[in-house]
Scaffold this active site. Structure first.
Site, mmCIF file in Angstrom:
data_model
loop_
_atom_site.group_PDB
_atom_site.id
_atom_site.type_symbol
_atom_site.label_atom_id
_atom_site.label_comp_id
_atom_site.label_asym_id
_atom_site.label_seq_id
_atom_site.Cartn_x
_atom_site.Cartn_y
_atom_site.Cartn_z
ATOM 1 C CB THR A 199 48.674 48.485 38.106
ATOM 2 O OG1 THR A 199 47.482 48.406 37.327
ATOM 3 C CG2 THR A 199 48.598 49.727 38.965
ATOM 4 N NE ARG A 200 51.693 48.827 30.693
ATOM 5 C CZ ARG A 200 52.835 49.483 30.498
ATOM 6 N NH1 ARG A 200 52.851 50.785 30.458
ATOM 7 N NH2 ARG A 200 53.956 48.814 30.322
ATOM 8 N N GLY B 274 42.210 53.462 37.050
ATOM 9 C CA GLY B 274 41.298 53.399 38.196
ATOM 10 C C GLY B 274 42.031 52.956 39.444
ATOM 11 C CE LYS B 275 43.670 46.463 39.651
ATOM 12 N NZ LYS B 275 44.557 45.354 39.327
ATOM 13 C CG ASP C 127 46.050 38.945 39.948
ATOM 14 O OD1 ASP C 127 45.760 39.750 39.041
ATOM 15 O OD2 ASP C 127 45.796 37.735 39.862
ATOM 16 C CB SER C 128 42.205 42.587 42.610
ATOM 17 O OG SER C 128 42.328 43.468 41.518
ATOM 18 C CG PHE D 11 37.780 50.046 38.283
ATOM 19 C CD1 PHE D 11 38.122 50.546 39.521
ATOM 20 C CD2 PHE D 11 38.322 48.805 37.908
ATOM 21 C CE1 PHE D 11 38.984 49.851 40.378
ATOM 22 C CE2 PHE D 11 39.181 48.101 38.741
ATOM 23 C CZ PHE D 11 39.507 48.627 39.986
ATOM 24 N N GLY D 12 35.316 48.422 36.564
ATOM 25 C CA GLY D 12 35.165 46.960 36.495
ATOM 26 C C GLY D 12 33.756 46.498 36.831
ATOM 27 C CE1 TYR D 13 33.090 41.179 35.516
ATOM 28 C CE2 TYR D 13 35.231 41.453 36.584
ATOM 29 C CZ TYR D 13 34.462 40.915 35.581
ATOM 30 O OH TYR D 13 35.041 40.110 34.627
HETATM 31 P P1 IMP Z 1 43.926 42.672 37.595
HETATM 32 O O1 IMP Z 1 44.204 44.027 37.053
HETATM 33 O O2 IMP Z 1 44.630 41.571 36.934
HETATM 34 O O3 IMP Z 1 44.021 42.643 39.081
HETATM 35 O O4 IMP Z 1 42.426 42.386 37.199
HETATM 36 C C1 IMP Z 1 41.454 42.688 38.052
HETATM 37 C C2 IMP Z 1 40.127 42.705 37.359
HETATM 38 O O5 IMP Z 1 39.190 42.371 38.381
HETATM 39 C C3 IMP Z 1 39.766 44.104 36.861
HETATM 40 O O6 IMP Z 1 40.000 44.277 35.500
HETATM 41 C C4 IMP Z 1 38.286 44.164 37.186
HETATM 42 O O7 IMP Z 1 37.561 43.564 36.153
HETATM 43 C C5 IMP Z 1 38.157 43.289 38.423
HETATM 44 N N1 IMP Z 1 38.313 44.136 39.638
HETATM 45 C C6 IMP Z 1 39.360 44.191 40.506
HETATM 46 N N2 IMP Z 1 39.140 45.078 41.485
HETATM 47 C C7 IMP Z 1 37.933 45.601 41.231
HETATM 48 C C8 IMP Z 1 37.163 46.606 41.884
HETATM 49 O O8 IMP Z 1 37.529 47.231 42.889
HETATM 50 N N3 IMP Z 1 35.979 46.843 41.315
HETATM 51 C C9 IMP Z 1 35.518 46.213 40.212
HETATM 52 N N4 IMP Z 1 36.202 45.308 39.558
HETATM 53 C C10 IMP Z 1 37.416 44.991 40.063
#
Ligand code: IMP
Length: 197
Positions: free
Chosen positions: A8-9, A12-13, A70-71, A153-155
């Site tokens: 991953t890049r 936050g992750k 993948d999340s 981050f994110g949602y």
């Molecule tokens: P991925 O990087 O393809 O797994 O995309 C995951 C997306 O799901 C992220 O860009 C966020 O929008 C959302 N997401 C995944 N994990 C989280 C979290 O822990 N908090 C908030 N949003 C998350």
């Protein structure tokens, strides 16, 4: 384990994953540490498919064991959306603000009692020798009608965590890392690594 590549890049992750693997892996590298790390096309229809595809490409490219996640967010009343489209809900390249705005607008007519949602994390661990393992984590909550909190981050600001009555963005990083979907999947991965050692 000596060296693990995390495919991953997402900064936050990477921060969260380093904290979650502390003490178990000597060196964690991420896609951001390589100049020409392959850009996996995430065209799977499930979290599992995407995570496996990313981990396989990372292991093949680096020659080291690789972990990919993948999340995303799954909202019951939206038939599971944004789901595998979480990162690009408001369009390819959309940032958190645009994705959150889209989520707010999709949810505006959903009554309070039907706002159940969950964050899901699927981890795929793949070695160059061909071992493949999947670990899944899930945390339940509800979608808020306005953002709350500054963390994560994110949602996170729109996700009210069941049992906490605080948004994911209102949790301390250590607190989020003990309950989150990613934490749960990583706990299973850690247990697996311990049994392998
Ligand atoms: P991925 O990087 O393809 O797994 O995309 C995951 C997306 O799901 C992220 O860009 C966020 O929008 C959302 N997401 C995944 N994990 C989280 C979290 O822990 N908090 C908030 N949003 C998350």
């Amino acid at each position: 384990m000596k060296h693990l590549i995390v495919a991953t890049r997402n900064r936050g992750k990477i921060v969260e994953i380093n904290a979650l693997l502390a003490g178990l892996v000597d060196q964690v590298s991420s896609a951001a540490d390589f100049v020409d790390f392959p850009e996996t096309v995430e065209d799977g229809v499930t979290f599992e498919e995407n995570a496996l595809k990313k981990a396989r490409e990372a292991a093949r490219f680096s020659g080291f064991p690789a972990l990919a996640d993948d999340s995303g967010l799954v909202v019951d009343a939206l038939d599971g959306r944004p789901g595998v489209f979480s990162a690009r809900y408001a369009g390819i390249g959309a940032g958190d603000a645009a994705n959150n705005a889209r989520l707010l607008s999709e949810c505006q007519n959903i009554p309070e009692e039907h706002r159940q949602a969950a964050f899901i994390c699927v981890l795929a661990f793949v070695t160059p020798e061909g071992i493949e393992q999947i670990f899944t984590g899930r945390i339940a909550g509800r979608i808020l009608s306005a953002a709350r909190g500054e963390g994560g981050f994110g949602y996170d600001p729109l996700f009210l965590v069941d049992g906490f009555e605080r948004s994911m963005a209102e949790l301390e990083l250590a607190e989020k890392n003990s309950v989150s979907h990613r934490a749960q999947a990583f706990r299973k991965f850690r247990e697996y690594l311990v049994t392998m050692a």
